[in-house]
Design a protein around this motif. Structure first.
Motif, PDB file in Angstrom:
ATOM      1  N   ASP A 145      -5.539  -4.296  -0.887  1.00 43.86           N
ATOM      2  CA  ASP A 145      -6.855  -4.307  -0.247  1.00 43.86           C
ATOM      3  C   ASP A 145      -6.865  -3.659   1.139  1.00 43.86           C
ATOM      4  O   ASP A 145      -7.552  -4.107   2.047  1.00 43.86           O
ATOM      5  CB  ASP A 145      -7.374  -5.751  -0.152  1.00 43.86           C
ATOM      6  CG  ASP A 145      -8.876  -5.802   0.095  1.00 43.86           C
ATOM      7  OD1 ASP A 145      -9.554  -4.792  -0.163  1.00 43.86           O
ATOM      8  OD2 ASP A 145      -9.374  -6.854   0.534  1.00 43.86           O
ATOM      9  N   LEU A 146      -6.068  -2.602   1.279  1.00 43.54           N
ATOM     10  CA  LEU A 146      -6.094  -1.829   2.525  1.00 43.54           C
ATOM     11  C   LEU A 146      -6.583  -0.412   2.246  1.00 43.54           C
ATOM     12  O   LEU A 146      -6.184   0.545   2.897  1.00 43.54           O
ATOM     13  CB  LEU A 146      -4.697  -1.792   3.157  1.00 43.54           C
ATOM     14  CG  LEU A 146      -4.170  -3.111   3.705  1.00 43.54           C
ATOM     15  CD1 LEU A 146      -2.779  -2.938   4.278  1.00 43.54           C
ATOM     16  CD2 LEU A 146      -5.114  -3.686   4.752  1.00 43.54           C
ATOM     17  N   GLY A 147      -7.463  -0.316   1.284  1.00 47.43           N
ATOM     18  CA  GLY A 147      -7.979   0.982   0.882  1.00 47.43           C
ATOM     19  C   GLY A 147      -7.324   1.451  -0.401  1.00 47.43           C
ATOM     20  O   GLY A 147      -6.182   1.091  -0.704  1.00 47.43           O
TER      21      GLY A 147
ATOM     22  N   SER B   6       0.827  -1.208   0.000  1.00 49.90           N
ATOM     23  CA  SER B   6       0.000   0.000   0.000  1.00 49.90           C
ATOM     24  C   SER B   6       0.857   1.252   0.000  1.00 49.90           C
ATOM     25  O   SER B   6       0.654   2.173  -0.800  1.00 49.90           O
ATOM     26  CB  SER B   6      -0.928   0.008   1.219  1.00 49.90           C
ATOM     27  OG  SER B   6      -1.861  -1.039   1.153  1.00 49.90           O
TER      28      SER B   6
ATOM     29  N   ARG C 223     -17.775   1.545   2.182  1.00 48.51           N
ATOM     30  CA  ARG C 223     -16.639   1.859   3.036  1.00 48.51           C
ATOM     31  C   ARG C 223     -15.511   0.837   2.925  1.00 48.51           C
ATOM     32  O   ARG C 223     -14.429   1.048   3.470  1.00 48.51           O
ATOM     33  CB  ARG C 223     -17.097   1.952   4.496  1.00 48.51           C
ATOM     34  CG  ARG C 223     -18.095   3.073   4.733  1.00 48.51           C
ATOM     35  CD  ARG C 223     -18.441   3.188   6.199  1.00 48.51           C
ATOM     36  NE  ARG C 223     -19.423   4.248   6.436  1.00 48.51           N
ATOM     37  CZ  ARG C 223     -19.853   4.624   7.631  1.00 48.51           C
ATOM     38  NH1 ARG C 223     -19.389   3.994   8.720  1.00 48.51           N
ATOM     39  NH2 ARG C 223     -20.727   5.583   7.755  1.00 48.51           N
ATOM     40  N   HIS C 224     -15.783  -0.254   2.224  1.00 48.90           N
ATOM     41  CA  HIS C 224     -14.771  -1.308   2.065  1.00 48.90           C
ATOM     42  C   HIS C 224     -13.483  -0.767   1.455  1.00 48.90           C
ATOM     43  O   HIS C 224     -12.390  -1.260   1.761  1.00 48.90           O
ATOM     44  CB  HIS C 224     -15.323  -2.428   1.182  1.00 48.90           C
ATOM     45  CG  HIS C 224     -14.290  -3.431   0.781  1.00 48.90           C
ATOM     46  ND1 HIS C 224     -13.823  -4.394   1.633  1.00 48.90           N
ATOM     47  CD2 HIS C 224     -13.615  -3.605  -0.387  1.00 48.90           C
ATOM     48  CE1 HIS C 224     -12.908  -5.123   1.023  1.00 48.90           C
ATOM     49  NE2 HIS C 224     -12.768  -4.680  -0.206  1.00 48.90           N
ATOM     50  N   TYR C 225     -13.602   0.235   0.607  1.00 48.34           N
ATOM     51  CA  TYR C 225     -12.428   0.757  -0.101  1.00 48.34           C
ATOM     52  C   TYR C 225     -11.664   1.818   0.702  1.00 48.34           C
ATOM     53  O   TYR C 225     -10.667   2.350   0.224  1.00 48.34           O
ATOM     54  CB  TYR C 225     -12.854   1.326  -1.458  1.00 48.34           C
ATOM     55  CG  TYR C 225     -13.426   0.258  -2.363  1.00 48.34           C
ATOM     56  CD1 TYR C 225     -12.606  -0.720  -2.897  1.00 48.34           C
ATOM     57  CD2 TYR C 225     -14.788   0.210  -2.638  1.00 48.34           C
ATOM     58  CE1 TYR C 225     -13.121  -1.719  -3.704  1.00 48.34           C
ATOM     59  CE2 TYR C 225     -15.319  -0.781  -3.441  1.00 48.34           C
ATOM     60  CZ  TYR C 225     -14.485  -1.758  -3.974  1.00 48.34           C
ATOM     61  OH  TYR C 225     -15.005  -2.755  -4.759  1.00 48.34           O
TER      62      TYR C 225
ATOM     63  N   THR D 284      -5.882   4.675   1.676  1.00 47.21           N
ATOM     64  CA  THR D 284      -6.732   5.830   1.361  1.00 47.21           C
ATOM     65  C   THR D 284      -6.211   7.082   2.065  1.00 47.21           C
ATOM     66  O   THR D 284      -6.090   8.150   1.451  1.00 47.21           O
ATOM     67  CB  THR D 284      -8.182   5.574   1.804  1.00 47.21           C
ATOM     68  OG1 THR D 284      -8.638   4.350   1.242  1.00 47.21           O
ATOM     69  CG2 THR D 284      -9.090   6.710   1.349  1.00 47.21           C
TER      70      THR D 284
ATOM     71  N   GLY E  57      -9.267   2.672   3.717  1.00 45.06           N
ATOM     72  CA  GLY E  57      -8.319   1.994   4.582  1.00 45.06           C
ATOM     73  C   GLY E  57      -7.036   2.790   4.735  1.00 45.06           C
ATOM     74  O   GLY E  57      -6.993   3.995   4.468  1.00 45.06           O
ATOM     75  N   ILE E  58      -5.980   2.102   5.145  1.00 46.34           N
ATOM     76  CA  ILE E  58      -4.692   2.756   5.370  1.00 46.34           C
ATOM     77  C   ILE E  58      -4.227   3.509   4.129  1.00 46.34           C
ATOM     78  O   ILE E  58      -3.812   4.667   4.196  1.00 46.34           O
ATOM     79  CB  ILE E  58      -3.633   1.709   5.783  1.00 46.34           C
ATOM     80  CG1 ILE E  58      -3.998   1.088   7.138  1.00 46.34           C
ATOM     81  CG2 ILE E  58      -2.241   2.351   5.852  1.00 46.34           C
ATOM     82  CD1 ILE E  58      -3.118  -0.078   7.519  1.00 46.34           C
TER      83      ILE E  58
END
Length: 221
Positions: free
Chosen positions: A126-128, A8, A67-69, A74, A71-72
């Motif tokens: 997949d952490l945003g 990420s 909100r799934h998208y 983002t 994360g860190i």
């Protein structure tokens, strides 16, 4: 999780530097940065600060619809990408004040490749994702409007058009348009989605799947 976090951070920072490289090429920036260039012409404040404001608005969209998208990655993107781009560009200008045409072409090619690799890394982690990437992902995966790569082409084209209009409305000279919406912008508008998907399959997912227990969170885009 450690691998996802590294992917990420690396993806976001790579994307930030790639925008600076696009600016050095002066053949047009990627579609979202074209949109940002248009806004910055209308609102004369620091690019880094403006980037935070615009992405905070887009963040609201993701919070409402999926909100799934968020994360860190983002928030790394939200608070750091604009400033990393700003200072990377200043550094490159200091190193190469007046790049030659061959060097500008090289900057363009490198910029296209690494922005797609960077996007692929943090999307697959997949952490945003960035608030802009989330728009196309929500349309593709939640609203089921169509495939990600085609939706991304549409959103990119909208950014280019709006950015160009705002750039002119803000007093930008027509001769300057190719630097924010040129051949580089056209290439990324039509090929960035497919190229991100290519790197998802052939690079990012392979990196992540080297540990068998990390496959569950991958995006299918």
């Amino acid at each position: 999780m450690k691998k996802r976090i590294i992917m990420s951070i690396l993806g976001v920072m790579t994307g930030a530097v790639s925008v600076a490289i696009f600016k050095m090429a002066a053949f047009g920036v990627d579609p979202f940065q074209s949109f940002m260039s248009g806004i910055s012409k209308l609102i004369p404040i620091s690019f880094g600060t403006l980037y935070v404001i615009v992405n905070a608005v887009l963040l609201t969209f993701s919070l409402i619809f999926d909100r799934h998208y968020i994360g860190i990655a983002t928030f790394i993107n939200l608070f750091l990408l604009g400033y990393v781009t700003e200072y990377s560009y200043k550094f490159l200008q200091w190193v190469v004040p007046e790049p030659s045409m061959p060097l500008r072409i090289a900057f363009l090619i490198v910029g296209i490749v690494i922005i797609c690799i960077g996007s692929s890394l943090y999307i697959t982690a997949d952490l945003g994702v960035s608030t802009y990437d989330a728009v196309a992902l929500i349309m593709a995966n939640k609203w089921k409007i169509g495939k990600f790569k085609f939706i991304r082409v549409c959103t990119d084209l909208c950014c280019v058009i709006l950015g160009t209009v705002m750039f002119i409305a803000g007093g930008g000279h027509i001769k300057e348009i190719p630097t924010i919406a040129g051949i580089g912008t056209i290439i990324t508008a039509f090929f960035m989605g497919p190229l991100i998907e290519f790197f998802n399959v052939h690079l990012a997912r392979k990196i992540l799947s080297s540990n068998s227990d990390t496959q569950a969170g991958e995006h299918k885009i």
